[in-house]
Design an enzyme around this catalytic site. Structure first.
Site, PDB file in Angstrom:
ATOM      1  N   CYS A  91       0.811  -1.223   0.000  1.00  0.00           N
ATOM      2  CA  CYS A  91       0.000   0.000   0.000  1.00  0.00           C
ATOM      3  C   CYS A  91       0.842   1.269   0.000  1.00  0.00           C
ATOM      4  O   CYS A  91       0.353   2.335  -0.382  1.00  0.00           O
ATOM      5  CB  CYS A  91      -0.934   0.019   1.204  1.00  0.00           C
ATOM      6  N   GLN A 152      -5.411  -9.031   6.149  1.00  0.00           N
ATOM      7  CA  GLN A 152      -5.343  -7.693   6.743  1.00  0.00           C
ATOM      8  C   GLN A 152      -6.546  -7.385   7.615  1.00  0.00           C
ATOM      9  O   GLN A 152      -6.419  -6.709   8.644  1.00  0.00           O
ATOM     10  CB  GLN A 152      -5.211  -6.635   5.641  1.00  0.00           C
ATOM     11  N   ARG A 207     -19.626   9.526   1.100  1.00  0.00           N
ATOM     12  CA  ARG A 207     -21.040   9.427   1.457  1.00  0.00           C
ATOM     13  C   ARG A 207     -21.386  10.517   2.477  1.00  0.00           C
ATOM     14  O   ARG A 207     -21.254  10.315   3.697  1.00  0.00           O
ATOM     15  CB  ARG A 207     -21.357   8.040   2.026  1.00  0.00           C
ATOM     16  N   SER A 244     -11.421   0.973   4.492  1.00  0.00           N
ATOM     17  CA  SER A 244     -11.379   1.615   3.182  1.00  0.00           C
ATOM     18  C   SER A 244     -12.036   0.727   2.128  1.00  0.00           C
ATOM     19  O   SER A 244     -12.008  -0.498   2.236  1.00  0.00           O
ATOM     20  CB  SER A 244      -9.921   1.898   2.782  1.00  0.00           C
ATOM     21  N   HIS A 345      -9.093   4.006  -1.558  1.00  0.00           N
ATOM     22  CA  HIS A 345      -7.728   3.491  -1.380  1.00  0.00           C
ATOM     23  C   HIS A 345      -7.321   2.657  -2.600  1.00  0.00           C
ATOM     24  O   HIS A 345      -7.279   1.428  -2.541  1.00  0.00           O
ATOM     25  CB  HIS A 345      -7.684   2.658  -0.097  1.00  0.00           C
ATOM     26  N   CYS A 375       0.476   2.354   6.664  1.00  0.00           N
ATOM     27  CA  CYS A 375       0.706   0.943   6.971  1.00  0.00           C
ATOM     28  C   CYS A 375       0.709   0.145   5.674  1.00  0.00           C
ATOM     29  O   CYS A 375       0.068   0.539   4.690  1.00  0.00           O
ATOM     30  CB  CYS A 375      -0.355   0.413   7.916  1.00  0.00           C
TER      31      CYS A 375
END
Length: 389
Positions: A91, A152, A207, A244, A345, A375
């Site tokens: 990431c 994760q 949202r 995410s 993401h 992270c």
């Protein structure tokens, strides 16, 4: 002594990473090419002057294989003489690209360099690079971690349990992310960083009507009876609402030295002050942001209270809230324009997306110092400090 500064930063709107997402029709090479093209158009630089293009992509397979960054640069119209490479730190791939680019400028290896990233999760789904039945870890990892690594989402649940984070706290944080992102869009705060693409001009996952009551109705996203038996401390409070989403997007920043910026007539947005990268427990996996923050602050000779703005990637609300408990950071300074829970993401693009949002927020708010950390799968984290110029 040479320095490294960001002189332009741009991103696409972020689409849902599903077949019906607003950017699902765009090939990932073209997603990234759009940001590269926008970057040079906005800065006015001659792309022939660019020494390298360093891009992050996580799932480097299928339409994101074969050094995506190189073909994006060519598609953007850069001269064939401009090189490019694609890196993977999960990431944090494009944040690592920023580190590499800035370190190249500081060393004198580069005068002008692009750091960027892309991920099309609608066209190249997560884990596409691991065929069914294949083990990406090998026997040495199995021996070192005999109980096995975990997904994760289970890591996020372990973090929530270890730091005693409640469902209500995580949902409230997620609602705040949506509220901040919606407010930033309404105030036009993303206009300077977003390059509309094919009629898409806004992030698709924000949202504005999200509430704690709505999120409270969502079921746990990662409950698994095997892991429930292995980890009885987990309360299974991580949901699609406080994590995410899956997304498509690309982002890019242009990095040079102050001297070169002055010669080319470019206006620095921020100076790249300090860098750190660290490893952590690959089972908890997502806690590396805590030691990475400590490490980069130590290198910068700064305290947490010296930092005016933070970008901490919202892979999960649990990650940011645990980080906050350990660092003592003021949450009112964290992800002030919303984070990945709301904005999205797109894995390989998120590092430079955070940087893009951060440098524009620094200018808008008059911040002197800012810190970005992410992270990353496998128990990794990048962190960097930016300074106003």
């Amino acid at each position: 002594m040479r320095d490294a500064v960001i002189v332009e930063a741009v991103r696409t709107p972020i689409g849902k990473g599903k077949p019906n997402g607003s950017l699902a029709h765009v090939h990932p090479v073209e997603l990234l090419a759009h940001t590269l093209r926008s970057l040079v158009e906005r800065s006015g630089v001659d792309p022939a002057l660019i020494d390298d293009v360093i891009g992050g992509t996580v799932d480097q397979v299928g339409e994101q294989a074969m050094n995506t960054t190189r073909y994006a640069a060519l598609s953007a119209g850069f001269p064939e003489t401009v090189p490019a490479t694609t890196v993977d730190r999960q990431c944090g791939s494009s944040q690592q690209a920023v580190h590499f680019a800035a370190q190249g400028v500081l060393s004198g290896a580069y005068d002008l360099v692009v750091a960027c990233g892309v991920e099309s999760m609608s066209r190249v789904p997560m884990w596409s690079n691991v065929p069914p039945g294949k083990d990406p870890f090998g026997p040495g990892i199995a021996a070192r971690y005999p109980d096995g690594l975990v997904p994760q989402g289970v890591s996020a649940e372990l973090i929530a349990a270890k730091w005693s984070l409640t469902r209500e706290e995580m949902d409230a944080f997620a609602v705040s992310s949506h509220q901040r992102a919606a407010a930033a869009w309404e105030k036009g705060l993303f206009d300077a960083e977003v390059a509309p693409l094919g009629g898409v001009s806004r992030d698709e996952c924000v949202r504005p009507g999200s509430t704690p009551e709505i999120l409270a109705g969502l079921k746990p996203a990662y409950h698994d009876p095997v892991f429930a038996e292995r980890f009885p401390q987990i309360e299974w409070n991580v949901t699609a609402g406080n994590a995410s989403p899956i997304n498509d997007g690309a982002s890019a920043v242009l990095i040079t030295s102050s001297e070169t910026a002055a010669r080319l007539g470019l206006r620095p947005l921020a100076r790249l002050h300090s860098f750190a990268v660290t490893g952590s427990d690959p089972v908890l996996m997502l806690t590396g942001v805590i030691p990475a923050t400590e490490k980069v602050l130590r290198r910068a000779n700064l305290s947490i209270d010296d930092i005016d703005l933070f970008e901490v990637n919202e892979a999960f609300a649990a990650v940011v809230l645990a980080w906050r408990q350990e660092t003592g950071a003021d949450l009112s300074r964290v992800n002030v324009h919303g984070g990945a829970i709301a904005l999205g993401h797109p894995l390989g693009a998120s590092g430079t997306r955070l940087t893009t949002t951060l440098v524009h927020a620094m200018r808008e708010r008059g911040a002197r110092y800012a810190l970005q950390t992410m992270c990353e799968a496998g128990g990794l984290a990048n962190a960097m400090v930016l300074e106003a110029v």
